[in-house]
Design a protein around this motif. Structure first.
Motif, PDB file in Angstrom:
ATOM      1  N   UNK A 176       0.661  -1.203   0.370  1.00 29.43           N
ATOM      2  CA  UNK A 176       0.235   0.354  -0.163  1.00 29.43           C
ATOM      3  C   UNK A 176       0.752   1.198  -0.117  1.00 29.43           C
ATOM      4  N   UNK A 177       1.826   0.819   0.289  1.00 29.90           N
ATOM      5  CA  UNK A 177       2.572   2.755   0.390  1.00 29.90           C
ATOM      6  C   UNK A 177       3.556   2.743  -0.835  1.00 29.90           C
ATOM      7  N   UNK A 178       3.867   1.420  -1.242  1.00 29.14           N
ATOM      8  CA  UNK A 178       4.227   1.280  -2.847  1.00 29.14           C
ATOM      9  C   UNK A 178       3.138   2.378  -3.886  1.00 29.14           C
ATOM     10  N   UNK A 179       2.033   1.769  -3.377  1.00 27.80           N
ATOM     11  CA  UNK A 179       0.418   2.242  -3.875  1.00 27.80           C
ATOM     12  C   UNK A 179       0.443   3.689  -4.216  1.00 27.80           C
ATOM     13  N   UNK A 180       0.763   4.180  -2.858  1.00 30.65           N
ATOM     14  CA  UNK A 180      -0.092   5.918  -2.165  1.00 30.65           C
ATOM     15  C   UNK A 180       1.012   6.626  -3.086  1.00 30.65           C
ATOM     16  N   UNK A 181       2.632   6.094  -3.479  1.00 31.00           N
ATOM     17  CA  UNK A 181       3.741   6.821  -4.100  1.00 31.00           C
ATOM     18  C   UNK A 181       2.981   6.364  -5.456  1.00 31.00           C
ATOM     19  N   UNK A 182       2.837   5.943  -5.861  1.00 31.49           N
ATOM     20  CA  UNK A 182       2.680   5.092  -7.867  1.00 31.49           C
ATOM     21  C   UNK A 182       1.443   6.585  -8.217  1.00 31.49           C
ATOM     22  N   UNK A 183       0.110   6.474  -6.883  1.00 30.29           N
ATOM     23  CA  UNK A 183      -1.008   7.213  -6.979  1.00 30.29           C
ATOM     24  C   UNK A 183      -0.725   8.804  -6.696  1.00 30.29           C
ATOM     25  N   UNK A 184      -0.380   9.338  -5.614  1.00 32.58           N
ATOM     26  CA  UNK A 184      -0.144  10.506  -5.255  1.00 32.58           C
ATOM     27  C   UNK A 184       1.073  11.209  -5.219  1.00 32.58           C
ATOM     28  N   UNK A 185       1.954  10.756  -5.549  1.00 34.05           N
ATOM     29  CA  UNK A 185       4.087  10.886  -6.336  1.00 34.05           C
ATOM     30  C   UNK A 185       3.282  11.027  -8.304  1.00 34.05           C
ATOM     31  N   UNK A 186       3.392  10.102  -8.344  1.00 36.44           N
ATOM     32  CA  UNK A 186       3.525   9.541  -9.646  1.00 36.44           C
ATOM     33  C   UNK A 186       1.498  10.172 -11.218  1.00 36.44           C
ATOM     34  N   UNK A 187       0.567  10.187  -9.887  1.00 35.08           N
ATOM     35  CA  UNK A 187      -0.405  10.558 -10.321  1.00 35.08           C
ATOM     36  C   UNK A 187      -0.925   8.859 -11.246  1.00 35.08           C
ATOM     37  N   UNK A 188      -0.990   8.045 -10.778  1.00 33.50           N
ATOM     38  CA  UNK A 188      -1.520   6.886 -11.591  1.00 33.50           C
ATOM     39  C   UNK A 188      -2.332   6.487 -10.986  1.00 33.50           C
ATOM     40  N   UNK A 189      -3.542   5.982 -11.361  1.00 33.16           N
ATOM     41  CA  UNK A 189      -3.959   5.027 -10.781  1.00 33.16           C
ATOM     42  C   UNK A 189      -4.015   3.884 -10.433  1.00 33.16           C
TER      43      UNK A 189
END
Length: 461
Positions: free
Chosen positions: A229-242
């Motif tokens: 989930x930490x990796x997902x938060x980085x991809x979603x909120x820092x890199x703008x990914x879904x």
């Protein structure tokens, strides 16, 4: 300045007691350095005055406590994050497992996450296509939702998880989509299946995998979903990914939590699970969602196998309270050979109405969804009646409903693990099946949609 302690008193299994410690905190990471230079890791489970109880991540076999030193690192478990994580496989502690180079992190993140202001949350409202009709058509997944899969021992949830990870996508152009897959406490055969499937289909290119095996330490099992989930938060909120996060199996996670709770001598709750199981599961599930002003989103599909197929077991029971619905796999449908064996009637997506309709799926989606549910339920009742009283007891319309229920299971629900249906194909198939029934029976669909889409089936069909 980090201090080394030569005051390791005893080691029992994976637990180690260190005396005369100062300023040590709960959940802090520990390095145990041996005289030969070997380093083992652990984390603080309990702090009582000058004593710290440490749980080791590795086996304690061969550990010489008279020459070993314990070093408390002053922080909890962290994950180094970087765009280079995509396409890689890690173990449960975030170390590369695919033989590739170490990730050079852009930053380190605490795996427990940061509190999210509830007022900053955005409401989930956009459709995610999984390619599976029983989910897309009837229990629609929405961006930012938490939709668990309730399975049972021996049911094919692994194949369903791999299919969702392979096929899921955000409709529309230019949307960055990624899958974070966490396998928690699974066997080597299962891990091998997931890795081979992801490699075979090319799904690994847009995925980050965390694999924790059944023989890995329990304390690592507790960290694995949080790593994902930490990796997902980085991809979603820092890199703008879904990002779609798939975690299998939550039951193994809860069992590890129970094991660590017993080691800490905590008072057990229901079935031996700790009394804070609800809160602990919520700290995982509630990290899904969307944040106002951020482009990305995190959608979760946790998968859990219900012990003894019992929906009232603490794990599915508490999960149902926290999440927005559930997809239920049926043992009866599995015996019939349906793949995937999704039992659509007790399954539920509480946010499905927010993700369907014109501009999201199609204007007729909501009406046909309700009609299919109603017709399948009546068809099952008709089949049960025929079993008890014989087919001669059914009216002509009831026989059509029974026919519809059989066709619905064989064609709509059972699509195999390799078929990837678009939402338009799913909706068109629904209309084809509704054609088995007379137009007068379709009371939940507006006339304008019946005029546009309804075609009565021929007698041969």
């Amino acid at each position: 300045m980090l201090k080394d302690y030569k005051t390791i008193r005893e080691v029992v299994g994976p637990l180690m007691m260190v005396d005369n410690v100062e300023g040590v905190k709960y959940d802090e990471l520990v390095e145990i350095r041996q005289a030969n230079g070997e380093i083992r890791s652990g984390k603080v489970l309990v702090v009582e005055g000058e004593h710290a109880l440490v749980q080791l991540f590795e086996s304690s076999q061969g550990l010489k406590i008279d020459t070993a030193k314990a070093r408390f690192l002053g922080h909890g478990t962290r994950l180094g994050v970087s765009p280079a994580m995509l396409g890689r496989v890690f173990d449960g502690m975030g170390r590369p497992k695919d033989g590739g180079a170490e990730i050079i992190p852009e930053q380190y993140r605490d795996i427990n996450g940061e509190p999210m202001n509830p007022a900053a949350r955005d409401y989930p409202a956009e459709f995610i296509q999984t390619g599976i009709s029983a989910i897309d058509g009837l229990n629609t997944l929405v961006r930012g939702q938490k939709l668990p899969v309730f399975s049972g021992s021996g049911l094919p949830h692994a194949q369903l998880a791999a299919q969702i990870a392979r096929q899921a996508k955000v409709r529309g152009t230019g949307e960055n989509f990624a899958v974070v897959f966490a396998a928690v406490g699974i066997t080597f055969e299962e891990a091998n299946y997931f890795m081979e499937d992801f490699n075979r289909t090319g799904a690994l290119e847009r995925a980050v995998m965390f694999i924790n095996l059944a023989n890995d330490p329990a304390v690592e099992r507790i960290a694995t979903p949080r790593m994902a989930i930490t990796a997902a938060e980085y991809l979603a909120y820092d890199l703008g990914m879904h990002v779609l996060v798939i975690i299998t199996d939550i039951t193994n996670y809860a069992d590890a939590l129970r094991e660590v709770s017993a080691a800490r001598k905590e008072v057990p709750g229901r079935r031996g699970y700790p009394g804070y199981l609800y809160t602990d599961l919520a700290t995982l599930y509630e990290r899904a969602g969307r944040i106002k002003g951020k482009k990305g989103s995190i959608t979760q599909i946790p998968i859990l196998s219900m012990p003894e197929d019992d929906k009232t077991h603490p794990i599915p029971d508490l999960t149902g309270y926290i999440t927005e619905g559930q997809i239920i796999l049926s043992r009866e449908l599995n015996r019939k050979g349906l793949t995937p064996p999704v039992d659509v009637l007790p399954s539920l997506s509480r946010l499905k109405d927010k993700g369907v309709g014109k501009g999201k799926t199609r204007e007729d989606h909501a009406d046909t969804m309700n009609q299919l549910f109603a017709c399948y339920a009546r068809g099952k009742e008709a089949k049960e009646l025929a079993t008890i009283l014989g087919e001669a007891a059914l009216s002509k319309v009831d026989k059509l409903y029974a026919k519809f229920a059989d066709a619905f299971e064989k064609q709509y629900v059972s699509q195999g693990y390799e078929t990837n249906r678009s939402i338009e194909e799913t909706l068109d198939l629904g209309w084809k099946l509704l054609g088995i029934l007379p137009r007068a029976e379709l009371k939940r669909i507006r006339d304008e949609y019946l005029d546009k889409y309804y075609v009565a089936a021929t007698e041969e069909a």
